[in-house]
Enzyme design. Structure first.
Site, PDB file in Angstrom:
ATOM      1  N   ASP A 113       0.631  -1.200  -0.375  1.00 26.62           N
ATOM      2  CA  ASP A 113       0.189   0.170   0.184  1.00 26.62           C
ATOM      3  C   ASP A 113       0.567   1.491  -0.496  1.00 26.62           C
ATOM      4  OD1 ASP A 113      -1.844  -1.418   0.634  1.00 26.62           O
ATOM      5  OD2 ASP A 113      -1.984  -1.228   2.879  1.00 26.62           O
TER       6      ASP A 113
HETATM    7  N1  URA Z   1      -1.089  -5.673   3.841  1.00 24.68           N
HETATM    8  C1  URA Z   1      -1.607  -3.759   4.687  1.00 24.68           C
HETATM    9  O1  URA Z   1      -2.801  -4.349   4.460  1.00 24.68           O
HETATM   10  N2  URA Z   1      -1.336  -4.077   3.421  1.00 24.68           N
HETATM   11  C2  URA Z   1       0.116  -4.267   2.657  1.00 24.68           C
HETATM   12  O2  URA Z   1       0.676  -3.354   1.553  1.00 24.68           O
HETATM   13  C3  URA Z   1       0.998  -5.387   2.573  1.00 24.68           C
HETATM   14  C4  URA Z   1       0.378  -6.138   3.633  1.00 24.68           C
END
Ligand code: URA
Length: 244
Positions: A113
């Protein structure tokens, strides 16, 4: 024995983002490209594509970029997106500009993310990409998770149960292991890579993830010495360690 693949120099350099085939032809004519210290004169010359080409060929005296089949380890900074065409800062902008024109193109292996930091791999090797992200390979991803509220004590059992169903999904999550660091910090090992998975797992327990950092992928760790935004190419041994 595997045969070495060869390519015309204009086709090769164009696929590596050095310009159009016409532009490469001009560079050759201007004597800007050398192979084994000799100026290359023939744009149609077929060159064996071997990893050592990066040392043997020079353009304006600079070593050639690595040939296809690369894996890049990046310490992803906060606020960058794992997308080729989103608005705002993209992780690809951390790499040399020319690399955005490579064919085969470089893509992230899975996504983090925008607000997640840490170990991110990028590659132009589609087979490797699919092997790493395939849930069948059970490549463990380790995240350091900082929470808004103290753990409530139910998380470990719930995450490990193999029964946790995330909102709007109909397949439960594979069991995940959790190691408690403090009442608001854990290390979480997951083998899947569902959308916002870690954030949604903690949302299911009534908590909120404030900081998320990936430290490990399989047997490969992000070195402490790598600062956010820093990247380097992985060796064959390091690539193999992902699956250990
Ligand atoms: N889980 C999440 O919520 N975000 C990420 O970037 C990776 C794993």
């Amino acid at each position: 024995m595997a045969r070495t693949h060869t390519s015309r120099v204009d086709k090769l350099l164009s696929s590596m983002g050095y310009g159009s085939r016409k532009e490469i032809e001009k560079m050759v004519r201007a004597g800007r490209i050398t192979l084994d210290f000799a100026v290359l004169r023939d744009v149609a010359k077929r060159i064996p594509i071997t990893p050592d080409l990066a040392h043997r060929m020079k353009i304006d005296g600079e070593a050639l970029d690595p040939v296809a089949g690369i894996v890049i380890l990046l310490n992803k900074p906060l606020g960058m997106t794992c997308s080729h065409n989103d608005e705002g800062a993209l992780v690809y902008s951390m790499l040399p500009k020319r690399w955005r024109s490579r064919n085969p193109s470089i893509s992230t292996i899975g996504r983090l993310d925008k607000q997640t930091t840490g170990l991110l791999l990028l590659t132009d090797d589609g087979d490797l990409l699919h092997h790493v992200i395939s849930p069948k390979r059970y490549v463990k991803k380790t995240y350091r998770v900082k929470l808004a509220r103290p753990l409530n004590g139910t998380e470990d059992e719930l995450f490990n149960s193999g029964h946790l169903l995330l909102e709007n999904e109909n397949k439960p999550l594979a069991p995940a292991e959790m190691e408690i660091v403090s009442e608001t910090e854990v290390l979480l090992n997951v083998t899947e890579g569902r959308y916002h998975q870690v954030r949604r797992m903690f949302a299911a327990t009534g908590n909120h993830v404030e900081g998320l950092h990936r430290e490990r992928l399989g047997g490969l760790s992000l070195p402490d010495s790598m600062v956010p935004g820093e990247w380097r190419l992985l060796s064959k041994e390091e690539i193999a360690s992902i699956f250990q």
